[in-house]
Motif scaffolding. Structure first.
Motif, PDB file in Angstrom:
ATOM      1  N   ALA A   1     -22.901   5.859  -9.943  1.00  0.00           N
ATOM      2  CA  ALA A   1     -23.648   6.303  -8.621  1.00  0.00           C
ATOM      3  C   ALA A   1     -23.109   5.205  -7.700  1.00  0.00           C
ATOM      4  O   ALA A   1     -22.972   4.184  -7.776  1.00  0.00           O
ATOM      5  N   CYS A   2     -23.363   5.863  -6.326  1.00  0.00           N
ATOM      6  CA  CYS A   2     -23.102   5.197  -5.100  1.00  0.00           C
ATOM      7  C   CYS A   2     -23.985   5.694  -3.975  1.00  0.00           C
ATOM      8  O   CYS A   2     -24.335   6.636  -3.733  1.00  0.00           O
ATOM      9  N   LEU A   3     -24.784   4.487  -3.456  1.00  0.00           N
ATOM     10  CA  LEU A   3     -25.968   4.538  -2.429  1.00  0.00           C
ATOM     11  C   LEU A   3     -25.581   4.106  -1.004  1.00  0.00           C
ATOM     12  O   LEU A   3     -24.736   3.057  -1.098  1.00  0.00           O
ATOM     13  N   ILE A   4     -25.481   4.941  -0.244  1.00  0.00           N
ATOM     14  CA  ILE A   4     -25.038   4.466   1.151  1.00  0.00           C
ATOM     15  C   ILE A   4     -26.235   4.724   2.370  1.00  0.00           C
ATOM     16  O   ILE A   4     -26.947   5.771   2.462  1.00  0.00           O
ATOM     17  N   ARG A   5     -26.641   3.490   2.950  1.00  0.00           N
ATOM     18  CA  ARG A   5     -27.711   3.731   3.755  1.00  0.00           C
ATOM     19  C   ARG A   5     -27.120   3.910   5.448  1.00  0.00           C
ATOM     20  O   ARG A   5     -26.197   2.918   5.734  1.00  0.00           O
ATOM     21  N   LEU A   6     -27.543   4.794   6.085  1.00  0.00           N
ATOM     22  CA  LEU A   6     -27.098   5.226   7.463  1.00  0.00           C
ATOM     23  C   LEU A   6     -28.261   4.646   8.285  1.00  0.00           C
ATOM     24  O   LEU A   6     -29.359   4.390   7.887  1.00  0.00           O
ATOM     25  N   GLY A   7     -27.757   4.652   9.754  1.00  0.00           N
ATOM     26  CA  GLY A   7     -28.521   4.275  10.789  1.00  0.00           C
ATOM     27  C   GLY A   7     -29.963   5.172  10.920  1.00  0.00           C
ATOM     28  O   GLY A   7     -29.440   6.453  10.633  1.00  0.00           O
ATOM     29  N   ASN A   8     -30.916   4.835  11.575  1.00  0.00           N
ATOM     30  CA  ASN A   8     -32.135   5.832  11.456  1.00  0.00           C
ATOM     31  C   ASN A   8     -31.889   6.880  12.670  1.00  0.00           C
ATOM     32  O   ASN A   8     -32.580   7.825  12.454  1.00  0.00           O
ATOM     33  N   GLN A   9     -30.947   6.722  13.388  1.00  0.00           N
ATOM     34  CA  GLN A   9     -30.694   7.679  14.473  1.00  0.00           C
ATOM     35  C   GLN A   9     -29.844   8.805  13.643  1.00  0.00           C
ATOM     36  O   GLN A   9     -29.661   9.965  14.328  1.00  0.00           O
ATOM     37  N   ASN A  10     -29.200   8.812  12.864  1.00  0.00           N
ATOM     38  CA  ASN A  10     -28.327   9.587  11.942  1.00  0.00           C
ATOM     39  C   ASN A  10     -29.030  10.913  11.318  1.00  0.00           C
ATOM     40  O   ASN A  10     -30.273  10.599  11.107  1.00  0.00           O
ATOM     41  N   THR A  11     -28.343  11.811  11.191  1.00  0.00           N
ATOM     42  CA  THR A  11     -28.832  12.999  10.884  1.00  0.00           C
ATOM     43  C   THR A  11     -28.554  13.349   9.190  1.00  0.00           C
ATOM     44  O   THR A  11     -27.616  12.786   8.793  1.00  0.00           O
ATOM     45  N   VAL A  12     -29.531  13.978   8.751  1.00  0.00           N
ATOM     46  CA  VAL A  12     -29.044  14.451   7.365  1.00  0.00           C
ATOM     47  C   VAL A  12     -27.664  14.932   7.068  1.00  0.00           C
ATOM     48  O   VAL A  12     -26.920  14.674   6.076  1.00  0.00           O
ATOM     49  N   PHE A  13     -27.175  15.861   8.071  1.00  0.00           N
ATOM     50  CA  PHE A  13     -25.951  16.380   8.190  1.00  0.00           C
ATOM     51  C   PHE A  13     -24.696  15.325   7.919  1.00  0.00           C
ATOM     52  O   PHE A  13     -23.906  15.460   7.332  1.00  0.00           O
ATOM     53  N   MET A  14     -25.074  14.482   8.724  1.00  0.00           N
ATOM     54  CA  MET A  14     -24.060  13.119   8.795  1.00  0.00           C
ATOM     55  C   MET A  14     -24.034  12.588   7.255  1.00  0.00           C
ATOM     56  O   MET A  14     -23.060  11.965   6.968  1.00  0.00           O
ATOM     57  N   ALA A  15     -25.134  12.472   6.912  1.00  0.00           N
ATOM     58  CA  ALA A  15     -25.390  11.786   5.524  1.00  0.00           C
ATOM     59  C   ALA A  15     -24.573  12.513   4.483  1.00  0.00           C
ATOM     60  O   ALA A  15     -24.044  12.084   3.694  1.00  0.00           O
ATOM     61  N   GLU A  16     -24.922  13.745   4.422  1.00  0.00           N
ATOM     62  CA  GLU A  16     -24.334  14.853   3.663  1.00  0.00           C
ATOM     63  C   GLU A  16     -22.536  14.730   3.784  1.00  0.00           C
ATOM     64  O   GLU A  16     -21.882  14.559   2.885  1.00  0.00           O
ATOM     65  N   VAL A  17     -22.381  14.640   4.819  1.00  0.00           N
ATOM     66  CA  VAL A  17     -20.808  14.319   5.009  1.00  0.00           C
ATOM     67  C   VAL A  17     -20.255  13.362   4.703  1.00  0.00           C
ATOM     68  O   VAL A  17     -19.015  12.928   3.845  1.00  0.00           O
ATOM     69  N   MET A  18     -21.026  12.066   4.720  1.00  0.00           N
ATOM     70  CA  MET A  18     -20.515  10.601   4.255  1.00  0.00           C
ATOM     71  C   MET A  18     -20.739  10.800   2.905  1.00  0.00           C
ATOM     72  O   MET A  18     -19.764   9.984   2.167  1.00  0.00           O
ATOM     73  N   ALA A  19     -21.631  11.398   2.313  1.00  0.00           N
ATOM     74  CA  ALA A  19     -21.457  11.530   0.732  1.00  0.00           C
ATOM     75  C   ALA A  19     -20.261  11.960   0.385  1.00  0.00           C
ATOM     76  O   ALA A  19     -19.721  11.562  -0.790  1.00  0.00           O
ATOM     77  N   ILE A  20     -20.007  13.160   0.748  1.00  0.00           N
ATOM     78  CA  ILE A  20     -18.836  13.812   0.182  1.00  0.00           C
ATOM     79  C   ILE A  20     -17.579  13.174   0.347  1.00  0.00           C
ATOM     80  O   ILE A  20     -16.664  12.905  -0.242  1.00  0.00           O
ATOM     81  N   SER A  21     -17.560  12.525   1.706  1.00  0.00           N
ATOM     82  CA  SER A  21     -16.210  11.669   1.874  1.00  0.00           C
ATOM     83  C   SER A  21     -16.112  10.555   0.865  1.00  0.00           C
ATOM     84  O   SER A  21     -14.920  10.263   0.555  1.00  0.00           O
ATOM     85  N   SER A  22     -17.304   9.922   0.711  1.00  0.00           N
ATOM     86  CA  SER A  22     -17.153   8.688  -0.440  1.00  0.00           C
ATOM     87  C   SER A  22     -16.684   9.236  -1.529  1.00  0.00           C
ATOM     88  O   SER A  22     -16.199   8.338  -2.250  1.00  0.00           O
ATOM     89  N   SER A  23     -17.414  10.265  -1.960  1.00  0.00           N
ATOM     90  CA  SER A  23     -17.127  10.737  -3.465  1.00  0.00           C
ATOM     91  C   SER A  23     -15.576  10.923  -3.413  1.00  0.00           C
ATOM     92  O   SER A  23     -14.687  10.920  -4.425  1.00  0.00           O
TER      93      SER A  23
END
Length: 348
Positions: free
Chosen positions: A109-131
């Motif tokens: 597993a890999c966990l990534i903490r994003l900034g508070n102003q960021n959106t769930v869509f940004m987090a989804e893209v970040m998770a895919i890119s990291s995978s």
């Protein structure tokens, strides 16, 4: 006058009251803020880094023949091959992303903490890119990436997508044989539920791994909030529209009052004597003998219209008009009185 046409008010009403009744912000404020928002969006789309943050919406121009479309299929069931589940989450105003990799019964597993102003869509893209980065690093060439975000998959599939971070994700996909699959969220799929739990756990972490600047949508929303604030300040400080302000203390976009008769109640501009005397020098007294025929007098006190008030609750007559104007039965009765009043004045 567009706002007059929208609200059907008398042409004597102030612009400030018209704006509040129609839900249309002052044009000068709107233009001023639109220009500022446009400047910020231009920077966001052009500059990869701005004020220390990576711009998620930074665009990359591509020739039409270089565009990439990555398709996807529906997830059916897990297997023993290479599978990666990704997810993004926002909880308690904190954002996290995660992916979980399964192969032969093992989990990574890999966990990534994003900034508070960021959106769930940004987090989804970040998770895919990291995978995808993980697959490339580990030389995993045949893998399924299983995602519950349709919007993210549609962005990756689109040939019109211009955001650099998504285009780069597409380019990386050429280096490995990854197949995207969509799974319905919270449908009991073990890997998806695990990725969701890990994304929430990532959001709870203190240390931020990556942080994007505001997106185009966030800049537009902030501009709208600022416009509402400036509009409210102007309305608070306005010496005009004082009667309308009794009923509408707050300026709002989602408001439209376009009833010709009832807007006479909301503006005190209408067929009654007080308005006619103030604006046109006509007789202002009420035929009942009252010195000044105001809208409040007509609706709540005038003897001429006593019959129309026979069915009213006695409580209505004890209340201030500001407590009654948004009550539907009162609105209907007041409109009927004003229709009869106007008809009698036009025929007299």
């Amino acid at each position: 006058m567009p706002l007059i046409a929208i609200t059907k008010c008398y042409t004597t009403i102030s612009n400030q009251a018209l704006q509040v009744l129609s839900g249309c912000a002052p044009l000068d404020l709107k233009i001023e803020l639109e220009i500022e928002v446009a400047k910020q969006i231009k920077i966001i789309k052009k500059e990869e880094i701005y004020e220390g943050f990576q711009n998620f919406d930074c665009e990359e121009l591509m020739k039409p023949w270089d565009t990439i479309s990555i398709g996807w299929i529906y997830f059916e069931s897990p297997d023993t091959g290479h599978e990666i589940y990704t997810d993004g989450s926002k909880i308690n105003n904190q954002v996290g992303a995660a992916y979980v990799y399964y192969y032969n019964g093992t989990e990574t597993a890999c966990l990534i903490r994003l900034g508070n102003q960021n959106t769930v869509f940004m987090a989804e893209v970040m998770a895919i890119s990291s995978s995808i980065d993980y697959c490339i690093d580990k030389n995993i060439r045949n893998s399924k990436v299983i995602i519950d975000s349709r919007s993210t998959l549609m962005a990756i599939k689109s040939t019109e997508e211009k955001r650099r971070i998504i285009i780069e994700t597409k380019k990386k996909l050429k280096l490995t044989k990854i197949h995207f699959q969509w799974v319905r969220a919270h449908n009991g799929t073990v890997g998806n539920e695990r990725a969701d739990a890990l994304a929430k756990l990532a959001a709870s972490k203190d240390q931020i791994y990556t942080e994007f600047g505001p997106s185009e949508a966030q800049v537009r929303y902030s501009g709208k909030v600022l416009l509402a604030t400036k509009w409210q300040e102007r309305w608070n400080n306005s010496a005009k529209g004082s009667w309308t302000k009794k009923f509408f203390k707050e300026a709002k976009f989602n408001r439209l009052h376009g009833d010709f008769y009832y807007n006479q109640v909301l503006t005190s501009h209408g067929v009654f004597g007080a308005h006619q005397e103030r604006l046109f020098g006509k007789e202002g007294a009420c035929p009942c003998g009252e010195q000044l025929e105001t809208i409040e007098h007509i609706l709540l006190k005038c003897k001429i219209w006593g019959k129309e008030r026979d069915d009213w609750s006695k409580i209505w007559l004890q209340k201030d008009i500001s407590d009654l104007v948004f009550y539907s039965p009162f609105k209907k009765s007041a409109t009927d009185i004003l229709k009869k009043l106007m008809s009698s004045r036009l025929t007299s």
